[in-house]
Design a protein around this motif. Structure first.
Motif, short mmCIF file in Angstrom:
data_model
loop_
_atom_site.label_atom_id
_atom_site.label_comp_id
_atom_site.label_asym_id
_atom_site.label_seq_id
_atom_site.Cartn_x
_atom_site.Cartn_y
_atom_site.Cartn_z
N VAL A 101 0.84 -1.20 0.00
CA VAL A 101 0.00 0.00 0.00
C VAL A 101 0.88 1.25 0.00
O VAL A 101 0.63 2.21 -0.76
N GLY A 102 1.92 1.26 0.82
CA GLY A 102 2.81 2.42 0.85
C GLY A 102 3.52 2.64 -0.47
O GLY A 102 3.63 3.78 -0.95
N THR A 103 3.98 1.55 -1.09
CA THR A 103 4.63 1.67 -2.40
C THR A 103 3.68 2.25 -3.44
O THR A 103 4.07 3.12 -4.25
N LEU A 104 2.45 1.79 -3.44
CA LEU A 104 1.47 2.28 -4.42
C LEU A 104 1.10 3.73 -4.18
O LEU A 104 0.92 4.50 -5.13
N LEU A 105 1.00 4.14 -2.93
CA LEU A 105 0.75 5.55 -2.65
C LEU A 105 1.91 6.42 -3.14
O LEU A 105 1.69 7.49 -3.73
N CYS A 147 -7.93 -3.30 2.91
CA CYS A 147 -6.63 -2.68 2.64
C CYS A 147 -5.93 -2.27 3.94
O CYS A 147 -6.57 -1.92 4.93
N ALA A 148 -4.60 -2.30 3.91
CA ALA A 148 -3.81 -1.82 5.04
C ALA A 148 -4.06 -0.33 5.23
O ALA A 148 -4.29 0.41 4.27
N ALA A 149 -4.02 0.10 6.47
CA ALA A 149 -4.28 1.50 6.80
C ALA A 149 -3.18 2.40 6.24
O ALA A 149 -1.99 2.10 6.40
N PRO A 150 -3.55 3.51 5.60
CA PRO A 150 -2.53 4.36 4.98
C PRO A 150 -1.64 5.09 5.98
O PRO A 150 -0.53 5.51 5.64
N PHE A 151 -2.12 5.25 7.24
CA PHE A 151 -1.34 5.99 8.22
C PHE A 151 -0.75 5.10 9.32
O PHE A 151 -0.38 5.59 10.38
N SER A 152 -0.68 3.80 9.05
CA SER A 152 0.04 2.94 9.98
C SER A 152 1.53 3.21 9.83
O SER A 152 1.99 3.64 8.76
N PRO A 153 2.33 3.00 10.87
CA PRO A 153 3.77 3.28 10.76
C PRO A 153 4.45 2.58 9.59
O PRO A 153 5.28 3.18 8.89
N LYS A 154 4.13 1.31 9.34
CA LYS A 154 4.77 0.57 8.25
C LYS A 154 4.38 1.14 6.89
O LYS A 154 5.23 1.26 5.99
N THR A 155 3.11 1.49 6.72
CA THR A 155 2.69 2.07 5.44
C THR A 155 3.35 3.42 5.22
O THR A 155 3.79 3.74 4.11
N LEU A 156 3.42 4.23 6.27
CA LEU A 156 4.03 5.54 6.16
C LEU A 156 5.50 5.44 5.74
O LEU A 156 5.96 6.21 4.91
N ARG A 157 6.20 4.48 6.34
CA ARG A 157 7.62 4.33 5.97
C ARG A 157 7.76 3.95 4.50
O ARG A 157 8.66 4.43 3.81
N SER A 158 6.87 3.09 4.00
CA SER A 158 6.95 2.68 2.60
C SER A 158 6.52 3.79 1.65
O SER A 158 7.04 3.90 0.54
N GLU A 189 5.39 -16.23 -12.24
CA GLU A 189 3.94 -16.41 -12.24
C GLU A 189 3.19 -15.10 -12.06
O GLU A 189 2.17 -14.85 -12.71
N SER A 190 3.71 -14.24 -11.17
CA SER A 190 3.02 -12.98 -10.91
C SER A 190 3.99 -12.00 -10.26
O SER A 190 5.07 -12.37 -9.80
N LEU A 191 3.57 -10.74 -10.23
CA LEU A 191 4.29 -9.69 -9.53
C LEU A 191 3.50 -9.32 -8.28
O LEU A 191 2.28 -9.46 -8.25
N ASN A 192 4.20 -8.82 -7.26
CA ASN A 192 3.42 -8.39 -6.10
C ASN A 192 2.66 -7.11 -6.44
O ASN A 192 2.93 -6.44 -7.44
N ALA A 193 1.70 -6.77 -5.59
CA ALA A 193 0.79 -5.66 -5.90
C ALA A 193 1.53 -4.34 -6.04
O ALA A 193 1.19 -3.51 -6.89
N GLY A 194 2.58 -4.14 -5.22
CA GLY A 194 3.31 -2.88 -5.29
C GLY A 194 4.02 -2.70 -6.62
O GLY A 194 3.98 -1.63 -7.22
N VAL A 195 4.65 -3.77 -7.10
CA VAL A 195 5.38 -3.69 -8.37
C VAL A 195 4.41 -3.60 -9.55
O VAL A 195 4.53 -2.73 -10.42
N ALA A 196 3.45 -4.51 -9.59
CA ALA A 196 2.50 -4.53 -10.71
C ALA A 196 1.72 -3.22 -10.78
O ALA A 196 1.54 -2.65 -11.86
N GLY A 197 1.26 -2.75 -9.63
CA GLY A 197 0.50 -1.51 -9.62
C GLY A 197 1.33 -0.33 -10.07
O GLY A 197 0.84 0.54 -10.79
N SER A 198 2.59 -0.30 -9.68
CA SER A 198 3.46 0.82 -10.08
C SER A 198 3.68 0.83 -11.59
O SER A 198 3.76 1.91 -12.20
#
Length: 255
Positions: A121-125, A142-153, A237-246
């Protein structure tokens, strides 16, 4: 200047609660951020409520003075730290509350469904901010956009981009289509290669991304104009959501 030396200080304990509890963050309308670079970046778009910093951190980054932090002892910083190594800077910010009316005017939109990993989620933001998107929709799961881990990403992108939570993503997508916004779902099956999606979307575009494991729900795919996929070799087989979405966000960037 006084220095907080007790790990049981009421303000410190409150900050730890906000760090660890999404329910508390939502109830208070605040979020917890850590580190000088991230906190100074967030301060450009979000209102700081309370800040803490060690003397060493203040000496290393004089710009932190603009946050008017309360000084804390190193062992207090260790309690506040959500990472293994404390950077000595912690800020409670007010959560931005974008008006829902932005859904009626945004033209480059990212929509996520079931993307549970904070890193994705952080990567996509961060990618959405980099490529000129003006709104992010977070559907259920979806993961919360303002959680510490999302914010760091996201490196603070959650503070710069308006983020709206929607309970019924298919209905929201149908509303976007009603005003002419093209909605493109990412899917492996019954989809077209990315290059066949076209590039002209005069009324706007919404890129819709699901989790790597589950993908989008059938209802969400059905609510979109078109399903697209990223052509790949059979070695992956697939890309993770952060890579594919980007990749998709770059493909349809607003530059």
């Amino acid at each position: 200047m006084d220095i907080i030396t007790s790990r049981d200080n009421a303000g410190v304990k409150y900050a730890c609660t906000l760090r660890d509890s999404e329910k508390q963050r939502a109830a208070e309308g605040l979020f917890f951020a850590e580190g000088p670079k991230l906190c100074l970046e967030l301060a450009k778009s979000c209102t700081p409520r309370t800040a803490y910093a060690t003397e060493v951190a203040m000496e290393k980054t004089p710009a932190l003075e603009s946050l008017r932090p309360t000084l804390i002892a190193p062992h207090v910083a260790e309690k506040l730290a959500g990472t293994k190594t404390s950077q000595g800077v912690f800020v409670l910010f007010e959560q931005p509350a974008p008006p829902v009316e932005q859904l009626d005017t945004a033209t480059h939109i990212l929509a996520l469904e079931g993307v549970q990993d904070p890193g994705n989620v952080g990567t996509l933001l961060r990618s959405a901010a980099a490529f000129g998107y003006d709104l992010v929709l977070l559907g259920p799961g979806c993961a919360a956009p303002f959680s510490p881990k999302t914010l760091r990403s996201s490196m603070g992108a959650a503070g710069r981009l308006p983020v709206l939570h929607v309970d019924d993503l298919p209905a929201t997508l149908q509303g976007l289509r009603a005003r002419g916004v093209a909605c493109l779902a990412t899917a492996l099956y019954n989809s077209r290669p990315l290059g066949e999606a076209g590039q002209e979307f005069p009324q706007g575009l919404c890129v819709v991304i699901g989790s790597e494991g589950q993908g989008l729900t059938d209802a969400t795919v059905a609510a979109c104009d078109l399903a697209v996929r990223i052509p790949m070799t059979d070695q992956v087989e697939s890309l993770n959501a952060g890579v594919a979405g980007s990749v998709l966000l770059w493909q349809f960037r607003n530059v």
